[in-house]
Design a protein around this motif. Structure first.
Motif, PDB file in Angstrom:
ATOM      1  N   HIS A 120      36.824  44.847  42.556  1.00  0.00           N
ATOM      2  CA  HIS A 120      36.924  44.875  41.093  1.00  0.00           C
ATOM      3  C   HIS A 120      37.469  46.210  40.572  1.00  0.00           C
ATOM      4  O   HIS A 120      37.331  46.513  39.385  1.00  0.00           O
ATOM      5  CB  HIS A 120      35.545  44.620  40.459  1.00  0.00           C
ATOM      6  N   LEU A 121      38.097  46.999  41.448  1.00  0.00           N
ATOM      7  CA  LEU A 121      38.596  48.311  41.039  1.00  0.00           C
ATOM      8  C   LEU A 121      39.596  48.207  39.894  1.00  0.00           C
ATOM      9  O   LEU A 121      39.490  48.921  38.886  1.00  0.00           O
ATOM     10  CB  LEU A 121      39.250  49.017  42.234  1.00  0.00           C
ATOM     11  N   ILE A 122      40.572  47.334  40.047  1.00  0.00           N
ATOM     12  CA  ILE A 122      41.624  47.226  39.029  1.00  0.00           C
ATOM     13  C   ILE A 122      41.042  46.743  37.702  1.00  0.00           C
ATOM     14  O   ILE A 122      41.345  47.293  36.631  1.00  0.00           O
ATOM     15  CB  ILE A 122      42.736  46.273  39.521  1.00  0.00           C
ATOM     16  N   GLU A 123      40.189  45.733  37.783  1.00  0.00           N
ATOM     17  CA  GLU A 123      39.587  45.186  36.563  1.00  0.00           C
ATOM     18  C   GLU A 123      38.765  46.240  35.830  1.00  0.00           C
ATOM     19  O   GLU A 123      38.856  46.377  34.603  1.00  0.00           O
ATOM     20  CB  GLU A 123      38.714  43.989  36.942  1.00  0.00           C
ATOM     21  N   ALA A 124      37.958  47.009  36.585  1.00  0.00           N
ATOM     22  CA  ALA A 124      37.120  48.042  35.969  1.00  0.00           C
ATOM     23  C   ALA A 124      37.977  49.128  35.336  1.00  0.00           C
ATOM     24  O   ALA A 124      37.695  49.609  34.228  1.00  0.00           O
ATOM     25  CB  ALA A 124      36.175  48.638  37.006  1.00  0.00           C
ATOM     26  N   ALA A 125      39.047  49.531  36.042  1.00  0.00           N
ATOM     27  CA  ALA A 125      39.926  50.579  35.513  1.00  0.00           C
ATOM     28  C   ALA A 125      40.645  50.105  34.250  1.00  0.00           C
ATOM     29  O   ALA A 125      40.808  50.872  33.286  1.00  0.00           O
ATOM     30  CB  ALA A 125      40.939  50.995  36.573  1.00  0.00           C
ATOM     31  N   GLN A 126      41.068  48.846  34.228  1.00  0.00           N
ATOM     32  CA  GLN A 126      41.759  48.320  33.047  1.00  0.00           C
ATOM     33  C   GLN A 126      40.842  48.315  31.822  1.00  0.00           C
ATOM     34  O   GLN A 126      41.252  48.671  30.719  1.00  0.00           O
ATOM     35  CB  GLN A 126      42.269  46.908  33.328  1.00  0.00           C
ATOM     36  N   ILE A 127      39.577  47.906  32.029  1.00  0.00           N
ATOM     37  CA  ILE A 127      38.619  47.891  30.922  1.00  0.00           C
ATOM     38  C   ILE A 127      38.379  49.308  30.412  1.00  0.00           C
ATOM     39  O   ILE A 127      38.388  49.576  29.207  1.00  0.00           O
ATOM     40  CB  ILE A 127      37.295  47.243  31.364  1.00  0.00           C
ATOM     41  N   SER A 128      38.183  50.237  31.354  1.00  0.00           N
ATOM     42  CA  SER A 128      37.879  51.619  30.975  1.00  0.00           C
ATOM     43  C   SER A 128      39.048  52.292  30.274  1.00  0.00           C
ATOM     44  O   SER A 128      38.863  53.161  29.428  1.00  0.00           O
ATOM     45  CB  SER A 128      37.482  52.431  32.211  1.00  0.00           C
ATOM     46  N   GLN A 129      40.265  51.896  30.671  1.00  0.00           N
ATOM     47  CA  GLN A 129      41.450  52.525  30.100  1.00  0.00           C
ATOM     48  C   GLN A 129      42.032  51.706  28.946  1.00  0.00           C
ATOM     49  O   GLN A 129      43.221  51.798  28.640  1.00  0.00           O
ATOM     50  CB  GLN A 129      42.509  52.713  31.189  1.00  0.00           C
ATOM     51  N   GLY A 130      41.208  50.875  28.325  1.00  0.00           N
ATOM     52  CA  GLY A 130      41.639  50.122  27.152  1.00  0.00           C
ATOM     53  C   GLY A 130      42.667  49.054  27.452  1.00  0.00           C
ATOM     54  O   GLY A 130      43.491  48.721  26.589  1.00  0.00           O
ATOM     55  N   GLY A 131      42.630  48.513  28.678  1.00  0.00           N
ATOM     56  CA  GLY A 131      43.557  47.444  29.035  1.00  0.00           C
ATOM     57  C   GLY A 131      44.919  47.934  29.478  1.00  0.00           C
ATOM     58  O   GLY A 131      45.832  47.132  29.710  1.00  0.00           O
ATOM     59  N   GLY A 132      45.103  49.237  29.608  1.00  0.00           N
ATOM     60  CA  GLY A 132      46.385  49.783  30.032  1.00  0.00           C
ATOM     61  C   GLY A 132      46.626  49.612  31.519  1.00  0.00           C
ATOM     62  O   GLY A 132      45.770  49.141  32.271  1.00  0.00           O
ATOM     63  N   SER A 133      47.803  50.058  31.940  1.00  0.00           N
ATOM     64  CA  SER A 133      48.188  49.921  33.349  1.00  0.00           C
ATOM     65  C   SER A 133      48.182  51.256  34.073  1.00  0.00           C
ATOM     66  O   SER A 133      48.670  51.364  35.191  1.00  0.00           O
ATOM     67  CB  SER A 133      49.583  49.295  33.447  1.00  0.00           C
TER      68      SER A 133
END
Length: 678
Positions: A213-226
């Motif tokens: 879930h690394l990518i999903e968690a990072a996307q949420i934390s970074q406001g949905g960015g890439s």
């Protein structure tokens, strides 16, 4: 006496009863000679392969990387002559007993020339052989390296300085990975680069759940960015490094309770009061938990799911196992009594849960076994177990399936408790110093457990059975448990006790060894048993145990039930066996066998999984043993062995977690297998 032998002797005098007891010298010498394959001038020596492959058993003996074996062997080979003497073997056993054994072992890995210092060339030689460096090369000319080895890289680093270097190196490696991915110096990397860096450099800190879930968690934390910012990257790594701190903060909020849900605000308040975690780290923690469970709040198990078991926890567990199996006599009588009382209490709860879960099946089994042919004229009351089940509900209601449950629970709690407690107690006593128990010991432990329970089982069974069959008589007076007890008297409560022994001793002698071996087979690659695998092991072990003991159960039932008019009466165990065979044939001994298997197997499955989960989550350390497979154990590439070699004694008892710790603590994973030449 040479230098390494003096070191070993000095350690013996210094440590006393400290971190770990030293091995008996005669015993250690015998073990060394068993694995040493080289003899020179009348002295035996181990090769690196003898030590790493045959003794430690941390690499595949058929396909291993020769450089890895050489480097690991050189940790012990302080003379660097390619052979390990007994003095070196003994000295390394002493080194493993030191509290800082992990750092000392890692230092000796890098001290390739054995002069007690590490040069830049030695460091570079080892680090360039690691799988991580081959995947993401580390800049050996970085300012970080120069700060430790000097700008010209000529400075030699001592053990204490090198231990600090190792501690900081892996954090620097992660930052180096970020720099390589951030080619334009923007302070951002892509989410895919973030995943690659974390999976490569920090994989030892990631559970499978977090990694997926690394990518999903990072996307949420970074406001949905890439993209992932450098502050987020640093905070994420800091959080993983400080999960034990997060657990302490949680327990501070809940006053030690582990099931209480905690909000982000409550956690943040406690974290700031302790001045240890930044708001960004707390944000990441809750984002991770929300991705995994989507509740917005956390409980203790959420933190456990994020943080894998680390090296020091492995050491603690291994030391607890060693203490439990090598010196039970060191524990006082009071401690052993408290441990048995603790197990008895948990066994009582587990027994009550298991009995309630399968009681309707037990009632059907009893009525089927009491149904006579040959001596009673008239139509059979029940055609089969399913027909019996339907008729009980039709004529007696749903609660008819639980007729006699109360006395069952009053008796089954101490019955199962003493059974489980005695089995654990005898197994503890029959275990070798290496924590192994022979098959005959498992059978004897189970047999003793079965014999001990009859004191509770027989009175319980006779009252329960008479209550269970009472409902068969239409319009009959209501029978109560106390009435049955008063009518039977004390000695009457033990009618059929011989048959009860005949059933319970073999049942437990079959069941407990079967359960132990099934549990081991169902454990995952880390030796961990999930609740489902525990239940499956209990279910499977119960099939042969319950099925093979059915004849004794039939005889016991006939002896304990009051015969009605026209039914055969029995004067004892042999008389019952003879009359049943004569009047009803051999098949009568297997009446209710299907219902018995369907009752006993799930009952013991539920009982054992409840018992082990209670010990897992309500664990109290009395210095004894606990169920195997009870904790998640992170096993590294080097240490993927389920059980240590029985010859790992003294300091070598913790050799596997220490060797794997070099990898899991510092990320220094050496290649396991040989690389095919192109």
């Amino acid at each position: 006496m040479d230098r390494v032998d003096l070191l070993s002797k000095a350690f013996c005098q210094e440590q006393g009863g400290g971190f770990l007891r030293r091995a008996n010298e005669t015993q250690l010498r015998d073990i060394f000679n068993r694995y040493a394959s080289v003899e020179q001038n009348g002295e035996k020596y181990m090769t690196a392969e003898d030590f790493v492959i045959r003794y430690l058993r941390i690499l595949d003996e058929k396909n291993y990387n020769a450089d890895t074996v050489r480097l690991l062997g050189s940790i012990v080979d302080t003379s660097k002559d390619g052979l390990i003497s007994y003095a070196e073997f003994q000295a390394f056993e002493g080194l493993l007993c030191f509290p800082d054994a992990l750092y000392k072992t890692a230092f000796q890995l890098f001290d390739t020339n054995g002069n007690g210092m590490v040069s830049f060339q030695e460091f570079a030689e080892v680090i360039q052989k690691t799988e991580l460096h081959r995947k993401i090369p580390f800049n050996l000319n970085s300012p970080f390296v120069q700060l430790y080895f000097g700008k010209d890289k000529s400075r030699l680093v001592s053990y204490s300085e090198f231990s600090q270097f190792l501690h900081d190196f892996h954090e620097e490696y992660a930052i180096e990975g970020f720099r390589r991915a951030d080619k334009n110096g923007t302070g951002f990397i892509s989410i895919l680069d973030f995943q690659e860096i974390m999976s490569s450099i920090k994989s030892h800190l990631l559970t499978s759940q977090v990694q997926s879930h690394l990518i999903e968690a990072a996307q949420i934390s970074q406001g949905g960015g890439s993209r992932v910012s450098f502050p987020y990257f640093i905070a994420f790594n800091s959080l993983l490094n400080n999960m034990e701190l997060a657990k302490r903060i949680y327990l501070n909020v809940t006053n030690g309770h582990r099931t209480q849900e905690v909000s982000k605000e409550e956690f943040m308040h406690s974290a700031q009061a302790m001045s240890q975690m930044t708001p960004l780290e707390v944000d990441i923690l809750f984002h991770l938990c929300d991705v995994l469970h989507q509740t917005g709040r956390i409980v203790y198990n959420d933190l456990y799911a994020i943080a894998p078991e680390q090296y020091f926890k492995q050491i603690t567990n291994r030391l607890a196992e060693i203490h439990a199996v090598s010196s039970p006599e060191d524990r006082g009588v009071l401690i052993q009594i408290l441990e048995s009382t603790y197990r008895f209490s948990l066994g009582s709860i587990a027994g009550a849960v298991g009995a309630t879960a399968v009681y309707p099946i037990d009632l059907v089994k009893t009525r089927m076994q009491n149904q006579r042919t040959g001596s009673f004229i008239g139509e059979l009351m029940y055609r089969n177990s399913i027909d019996c089940f339907k008729k009980v509900i039709r004529h007696e209601g749903i609660f008819g399936l639980y007729r006699g449950l109360v006395p069952q629970l009053m008796g089954v709690a101490p019955e199962k408790a003493i059974k489980l407690t005695v089995n654990d107690f005898v197994r503890d006593k029959l275990m070798s110093k290496n924590g192994n128990i022979p098959l005959w010991g498992e059978v004897l432990s189970g047999g003793c457990a079965g014999a001990s329970q009859v004191i509770f089982t027989n009175p319980l069974e006779i009252v329960k059975i008479r209550l269970q069959v009472a409902g068969e008589i239409a319009g009959g007076a209501k029978v109560r448990a106390w009435t049955v007890v008063k009518d039977l008297g004390f000695f009457g409560l033990y009618k059929g006790a011989k048959a009860c022994w005949l059933r319970d001793i073999p049942f437990s002698a079959i069941y407990f060894p079967g359960y132990a071996h099934a549990k081991e087979k169902f454990a995952d690659e880390n030796g961990y048993n999930s609740p489902f695998s525990l239940f499956a092991a209990g279910l499977i072990a119960g099939v042969p145990a319950a099925g093979l003991c059915t004849p004794a159960d039939v005889i016991k039932t006939r002896l304990q039930v009051v015969a009605r008019a026209g039914q055969t009466t029995y004067s004892g165990l042999l008389d019952a066996a003879r009359k049943i065979y004569k009047e009803e044939g051999f098949s009568a001994f297997w009446k209710g066998s299907v219902a018995r298997v369907f009752r006993s197997s799930p009952q013991f499955g539920v009982t054992l999984v409840t018992y082990e989960l209670l010990q897992r989550y309500l664990y109290v350390d009395f210095g004894g043993t606990r169920p195997t497979g009870s904790e998640v154990k992170q096993v590294s590439h080097l240490g993927d062995v389920k059980k240590p070699n029985p010859d790992h004694i003294g300091g070598y008892s913790v050799s596997l977690p220490i060797f794997s710790g070099i990898e899991t603590k510092f990320g220094l994973c050496l290649p396991k297998f040989s690389v095919p030449q192109s």
